[in-house]
Motif scaffolding. Structure first.
Motif, mmCIF file in Angstrom:
data_model
loop_
_atom_site.group_PDB
_atom_site.id
_atom_site.type_symbol
_atom_site.label_atom_id
_atom_site.label_comp_id
_atom_site.label_asym_id
_atom_site.label_seq_id
_atom_site.Cartn_x
_atom_site.Cartn_y
_atom_site.Cartn_z
ATOM 1 N N SER A 158 0.831 -1.210 0.000
ATOM 2 C CA SER A 158 0.000 0.000 0.000
ATOM 3 C C SER A 158 0.859 1.251 0.000
ATOM 4 N N HIS A 159 2.033 1.152 0.596
ATOM 5 C CA HIS A 159 2.902 2.331 0.604
ATOM 6 C C HIS A 159 3.408 2.668 -0.800
ATOM 7 N N LEU A 160 3.330 1.709 -1.720
ATOM 8 C CA LEU A 160 3.671 2.001 -3.113
ATOM 9 C C LEU A 160 2.482 2.561 -3.869
ATOM 10 N N GLY A 161 1.296 2.363 -3.341
ATOM 11 C CA GLY A 161 0.110 2.882 -4.019
ATOM 12 C C GLY A 161 -0.458 1.909 -5.026
#
Ligand SMILES: Cc1ncc(COP(=O)(O)O)c(C=O)c1O
Lengths: 267, 431
Positions: A156-159
């Motif tokens: 999720s931190h990469l989107g």
């Protein structure tokens, strides 16, 4: 809609449809520092599939007035009053994190009404780090950062969010920042102090779905044993590459798992 | 930890919004050159149209390549989401159309890009949206220009082409104490030099045509939603806090909270006005964003050196660049643009208009064209091109004299730029 409980207005989103107590209801309960908007990828769907949706803002959260309580059982009683007041006859209760603890209590209080329970991002016991607590106590931005940082998986931190153009970690951060002073602290105390006798989990008789994220660092999957061993009719699914904020990180999987649990196989 | 993200700026500029394709293993962002997306079934289609779930329907509304750029820009700006558009102009229009309808009012800085100025001054009044201009240094002027139907305060981080630095922290306080959002055109500075959301702004727009792309090969725009403005309690924003019949009574604020603005901009504004970015343009802009930091550093270093050179040149009467101590906003620039004040600078050439023309014609490396923010150095004479429709008074209030030359400094070797400027300045003075 607003529901007046103890002379305070409690807000609930109805997923874009009118509330009707004659229909089976689905109650969504958010976690610490959040509000009903975390369910937007699920609530409108179920509202359009014939459920009456109550996506609550707990007291002191979102658009609800009143003071946030630091006692899970007290909050559950308040939600039970909402159920009473709205004359809800049958309800699925879906809770995330702190909201899952509240849901567990609610299933015990209103065992005639709660027909199914869906628990997301929960384990037993739920630990809250001292550092997070002290930052939350001081209303420091670091508390919000900490939760956003650890609440989302590396993926999720990469989107590459399912909602086009929405940057998920930024959204979680802004939602936390918008909470009133002291609310996150109070919520975290509620989580920390929740001291459930694991055997009482055996009093939950309704079918229960536990949704876990394989990368959940806030409520790690290794700590779900007490739930697994004590809740009678528990089914469990683990979403791969998913962190603690599963209804936002993997909204499609969460929606379709809830739907198939409830008998809609083509969500 | 400086933000909520696990990754820092450079990492985000390379990775945000994209995970390698699990099917093919492709590392680069693919160009999804498709107009539409196959539905999984009738119910799936219906729920997508009704915003019960998210996903791509039609590339006017969203596209997977464009979405990578949107998330990346939102991440770099510290926002909650973004919509990319066909151009910077359409991004500006989309923001206005999302926030207001007829009988609305905007308070805007008077130092604006010419295209924005035309829209505010001549086009939007036809639709019942009027603008009061305030000089960016006239802080109190912003306060007193606010009316009961004001919906927005608007300015550019660095004014175009006067290079006034907009006092975002102070003006955002004025905006917020009047329950108004502040929108900033951050084209000149990019998130590498300035993060207006952190300084108090609520919405950012970019012409990504410029530094974000950096190559001068694709037109595009972006809106970034800061997610902090409380649309719910501000009465004026009925598009965001009242039921919308276009989606069966959907109340965007109630449903989406922090992302209300950007969700409405996409689901209404792109759907209806249709000024979407093409997937291939998004791909080009993404290539630029990946090298944003390294380029901006070089742009700023070159620009500062060129500014210093011009200050000492005998054929130059004045130089404006916010990083020079002689600039009126030097202190403010130090504060809100600590990494440098970009690559645009203006100067007055001795000999006025005629010398200006000659100077431009004699330049070899600098290209004479109507753009800024290319990796290659550019030059223009606003009084005879971009701002020629303005009356002398308007030119004056926008800080544009007839001798004004604007440079957009590229990332060439600095010595080569100086040589080119030197010879052209010399030639400009010959009769
Ligand atoms: C500051 C600024 N804003 C907006 C625009 C308009 O952008 P576009 O040309 O991409 O429509 C420009 C273009 O020159 C600009 O310089």
């Amino acid at each position: 809609m607003y529901i007046s409980i103890n002379n305070e207005n409690i807000f609930a989103s109805n997923g874009g449809k009118d509330f009707d107590s004659e229909k089976k209801c689905i109650i969504f309960i958010h976690g610490a520092g959040m509000d009903h908007t975390i369910w937007s990828q699920q609530s409108r769907y179920f509202a359009n599939k014939g459920y009456s949706v109550i996506a609550l803002d707990l007291m002191g959260h979102g658009q609800s007035l009143g003071r946030a309580s630091d006692d899970v059982k007290f909050i559950a009683k308040t939600v039970s009053k909402v159920i009473n007041q709205l004359k809800i006859k049958e309800a699925v209760v879906v809770g995330h994190s702190l909201g899952a603890l509240i849901s567990i209590e609610l299933a015990k209080i209103d065992n005639k009404i709660v027909s199914e329970l869906v628990l997301l991002g929960v384990c037993m016991p739920m630990r809250v780090s001292d550092e997070l607590l002290s930052n939350a106590k001081n209303n420091s931005q670091d508390a919000f950062r900490f939760i956003t940082m650890w609440g989302h998986s590396n993926f999720s931190h990469l989107g590459q969010n399912i909602v086009p153009g929405v940057w998920l970690t930024g959204t979680s951060m802004k939602l936390l920042e918008s909470s009133a002073k002291g609310v996150l602290f109070s919520d975290l105390i509620a989580v920390k102090n929740y001291d459930e006798n694991n055997e009482l989990l055996q009093n939950i008789l309704c079918p229960t779905l536990l949704i876990c994220g394989s990368e959940d660092m806030m409520t790690p999957i290794k700590n779900i044993e007490a739930l697994d061993n004590n809740i009678n009719k528990l089914s469990k699914i683990v979403i791969p590459n998913c962190g603690h904020m599963m209804m936002l990180e993997e909204p499609d999987i969460v929606r379709s798992e809830i739907a198939s649990f409830l008998g809609y196989h083509k969500a | 930890m400086s933000g909520p993200d696990k990754f820092n700026f450079n990492t985000l500029s390379l990775h945000a919004g994209h995970r390698p394709d699990p099917l093919t293993g492709a590392r680069a962002v693919p160009i999804y050159q498709t107009t539409s997306y196959v539905f999984q079934g009738v119910e799936h289609a219906a729920s997508l149209y009704n915003l019960e779930r998210s996903g791509h329907i039609y590339s006017r509304i969203s596209n997977p390549t464009v979405s990578v750029l949107e998330e990346r820009l939102a991440a770099l700006e510290g926002g909650v989401g973004s919509v990319c558009t066909a151009s910077g102009q359409s991004a500006f229009h989309l923001a206005i159309a999302t926030l207001m309808g007829s009988d609305s009012h905007i308070v805007a800085s008077s130092a604006l890009y010419g295209g924005t100025h035309y829209m505010l001054k001549y086009t939007l009044p036809r639709f019942g949206i009027n603008t009061t201009y305030v000089h960016p240094r006239d802080i109190n002027g912003f306060k007193s220009a606010i009316q009961s139907n004001t919906k927005l305060i608007y300015g550019e981080t660095i004014g175009n082409p006067g290079l006034e630095v907009f006092d975002i922290p102070t003006i955002s306080e004025i905006a917020h104490s009047n329950s108004l959002p502040l929108m900033i055109d951050s084209t000149f500075t990019t998130p590498y030099l300035s993060k207006p959301l952190d300084l108090g702004a609520d919405i950012i727009m970019h012409s990504v045509t410029k530094f974000l792309g950096g190559h001068g090969i694709a037109i595009g725009g972006a809106l970034i939603d800061g997610g902090k403005f409380d649309w719910g309690s501000a009465e004026n924003f009925t598009t965001l806090n009242q039921p919308y019949e276009g989606y069966d009574g959907l109340n965007f604020y109630e449903e989406f909270g922090p992302t209300a603005f950007i969700m409405r901009a996409r689901s209404e504004g792109l759907r209806d006005f249709g000024a979407c970015m093409s997937p291939s343009n998004a791909f080009y802009i993404i290539q630029g964003v990946e090298t944003l930091s390294v380029r901006m550093k070089q742009h700023c270093e070159n620009a500062y050196n060129v500014a210093e050179f011009l200050e000492t040149n005998e054929n130059v009467s004045w130089v404006s660049y916010p990083s020079l101590e002689s600039h009126k906003d030097y202190k403010l620039a130090k504060k809100i643009l600590p990494k440098g004040s970009g690559a645009i600078l203006t100067f007055g050439i001795k000999g006025g208009k005629e010398a200006g023309k000659k100077f431009i014609e004699k330049l070899n490396l600098f290209s004479h064209l109507a753009n800024i923010g290319d990796a290659k150095s550019l030059v223009i004479h606003p009084a005879s091109t971009t701002h020629q429709q303005m009356t002398p008074e308007m030119l004056k209030s926008a800080g544009i004299g007839e001798d004004l030359v604007r440079l957009s400094i590229g990332i060439e070797d600095y010595d080569d730029l100086i040589q080119d400027l030197k010879q052209a300045l010399r030639a400009s003075q010959r009769v």
